[in-house]
Design a protein around this motif. Structure first.
Motif, short mmCIF file in Angstrom:
data_model
loop_
_atom_site.label_atom_id
_atom_site.label_comp_id
_atom_site.label_asym_id
_atom_site.label_seq_id
_atom_site.Cartn_x
_atom_site.Cartn_y
_atom_site.Cartn_z
N SER A 1 10.60 -3.32 13.41
CA SER A 1 11.78 -2.51 13.08
C SER A 1 12.24 -2.85 11.66
O SER A 1 11.86 -3.88 11.08
CB SER A 1 12.91 -2.82 14.06
N GLY B 1 0.85 -1.18 0.00
CA GLY B 1 0.00 0.00 0.00
C GLY B 1 0.88 1.23 0.00
O GLY B 1 2.10 1.12 0.20
N SER C 1 3.67 1.73 2.74
CA SER C 1 3.77 0.49 3.53
C SER C 1 5.21 0.03 3.67
O SER C 1 5.52 -0.81 4.51
CB SER C 1 2.90 -0.62 2.93
N GLY C 2 6.10 0.59 2.83
CA GLY C 2 7.53 0.27 2.99
C GLY C 2 8.21 -0.35 1.77
O GLY C 2 9.29 -0.90 1.88
N SER D 1 9.71 1.16 -0.77
CA SER D 1 11.01 1.80 -1.06
C SER D 1 12.06 1.36 -0.07
O SER D 1 13.23 1.23 -0.42
CB SER D 1 10.88 3.33 -1.02
N1 LIG Z 1 9.82 -0.60 9.71
C1 LIG Z 1 9.63 0.71 9.74
N2 LIG Z 1 9.54 1.39 10.91
C2 LIG Z 1 9.33 2.72 10.93
N3 LIG Z 1 9.19 3.50 9.85
C3 LIG Z 1 9.26 2.90 8.65
C4 LIG Z 1 9.49 1.49 8.52
N4 LIG Z 1 9.51 1.17 7.21
C5 LIG Z 1 9.31 2.33 6.55
N5 LIG Z 1 9.16 3.37 7.40
C6 LIG Z 1 8.88 4.78 7.04
O1 LIG Z 1 7.57 4.82 6.53
C7 LIG Z 1 7.48 5.70 5.40
C8 LIG Z 1 6.97 4.90 4.21
O2 LIG Z 1 7.96 3.95 3.79
P1 LIG Z 1 8.38 3.84 2.24
O3 LIG Z 1 8.67 5.20 1.68
O4 LIG Z 1 9.43 2.79 2.15
O5 LIG Z 1 6.99 3.30 1.66
P2 LIG Z 1 6.52 3.01 0.17
O6 LIG Z 1 5.67 1.80 0.25
O7 LIG Z 1 7.68 2.99 -0.74
O8 LIG Z 1 5.61 4.25 -0.11
P3 LIG Z 1 4.99 4.82 -1.52
O9 LIG Z 1 3.97 3.87 -1.99
O10 LIG Z 1 4.36 6.07 -1.10
O11 LIG Z 1 6.15 5.03 -2.44
C9 LIG Z 1 8.87 6.28 5.21
O12 LIG Z 1 8.91 7.55 5.83
C10 LIG Z 1 9.79 5.29 5.92
O13 LIG Z 1 10.96 5.90 6.40
#
Ligand SMILES: Nc1ncnc2c1ncn2[C@@H]1O[C@H](COP(=O)(O)OP(=O)(O)OP(=O)(O)O)[C@@H](O)[C@H]1O
Ligand SMILES: CC(C)(COP(=O)(O)OP(=O)(O)OC[C@H]1O[C@@H](n2cnc3c(N)ncnc32)[C@H](O)[C@@H]1O)[C@@H](O)C(=O)NCCC(=O)NCCS
Length: 200
Positions: free
Chosen positions: A180, A9, A12-13, A15
């Motif tokens: 984490s 989503g 969700s993380g 990247s």
């Molecule tokens: N395990 C974690 N614990 C705390 N914060 C996290 C964790 N993983 C990711 N984050 C933080 O949550 C935010 C979203 O993560 P990320 O940018 O990786 O998501 P994404 O799925 O790539 O998002 P998008 O779809 O918007 O590109 C970032 O600010 C990241 O630093």
């Protein structure tokens, strides 16, 4: 060449997982990165955006005002569909070119980091899919913090995608990113070993 679709989503993380994969030597095709390249100054898509959405979407520097366009399209699904129809074919073409290049270079595996993998049927390109998952509460909090959005703005963005729970149901593997970063990395390591994709 094995193609692994990586999705989740918004916020969700993906990247975070992608960065780890790149740091460990895996090729990753990043759809968000390509979506930024196709609207760089001088690219035809930027002119089309100005024509369709107005010149106020272009900053005085000549760059796309991503925040302004995001505010518009995430509260208006017709405008979002219009933007998608301009950009998605270009993003798909670039992804296919990079896949072809990697294939010719003899890559054994490639990860496709695509937020809208299932929404756009691009999971059909992948041999396996991974979904990075978080609770709704964590997703909302992380999205609000990362993009400086209000709860309502963040909810609108989340609602513009297929529910994360549905993506989890469709995935071959799920990475739980509520803990984490180290926790997440350990799950990735285990999965890559299970799928015999560890590079060591
Ligand atoms: N395990 C974690 N614990 C705390 N914060 C996290 C964790 N993983 C990711 N984050 C933080 O949550 C935010 C979203 O993560 P990320 O940018 O990786 O998501 P994404 O799925 O790539 O998002 P998008 O779809 O918007 O590109 C970032 O600010 C990241 O630093
Ligand atoms: C609307 C835009 C200008 C906002 O830019 P911004 O820098 O604020 O966000 P960014 O591009 O980093 O995207 C953040 C996340 O939003 C989500 N998202 C982006 N576009 C869309 C969309 N059209 N529909 C649903 N979710 C989307 C994705 O989860 C993405 O990871 C930008 O997202 C965009 O050009 N979107 C259209 C292209 C697209 O679909 N990109 C995502 C998949 S390739």
């Amino acid at each position: 060449m094995m193609k692994i679709g990586l999705t989740g989503g918004i916020a969700s993380g993906k990247s975070t997982v992608s960065k780890w994969l790149i740091d460990h030597g895996y090729p990753v095709i990043d759809a968000d990165e390509i979506s930024r390249q196709v609207v760089e100054p001088g690219e035809p898509a930027l002119e089309q955006i100005a024509a369709q959405f107005g010149n106020q979407m272009i900053r005085p520097t000549g760059e796309l005002d991503r925040r302004k366009l995001g505010t518009l399209v995430f509260q208006n699904s017709e405008k979002r569909a219009l933007l998608d129809s301009l950009l998605h074919p270009l993003i798909r073409r670039q992804m296919l070119e990079t896949l072809d290049h990697l294939e010719r270079g003899g890559a054994r595996v490639v990860f496709l980091d695509i937020p809208l993998l299932f929404e756009n049927g691009l999971d059909t390109w992948a041999d396996k899919t991974i979904v990075v998952s978080v609770t709704e509460d964590n997703q909302l909090k992380r999205l609000m913090a990362r993009n400086s959005l209000t709860a309502d703005q963040a909810r609108a963005r989340i609602a513009s995608q297929m529910p994360l729970s549905e993506k989890v149901n469709r995935a071959d593997a799920v990475i739980d990113n509520n803990g984490s970063i180290e926790d997440t990395e350990a799950q990735l390591n285990a999965l890559l070993q299970q799928w015999a994709l560890d590079l060591t």
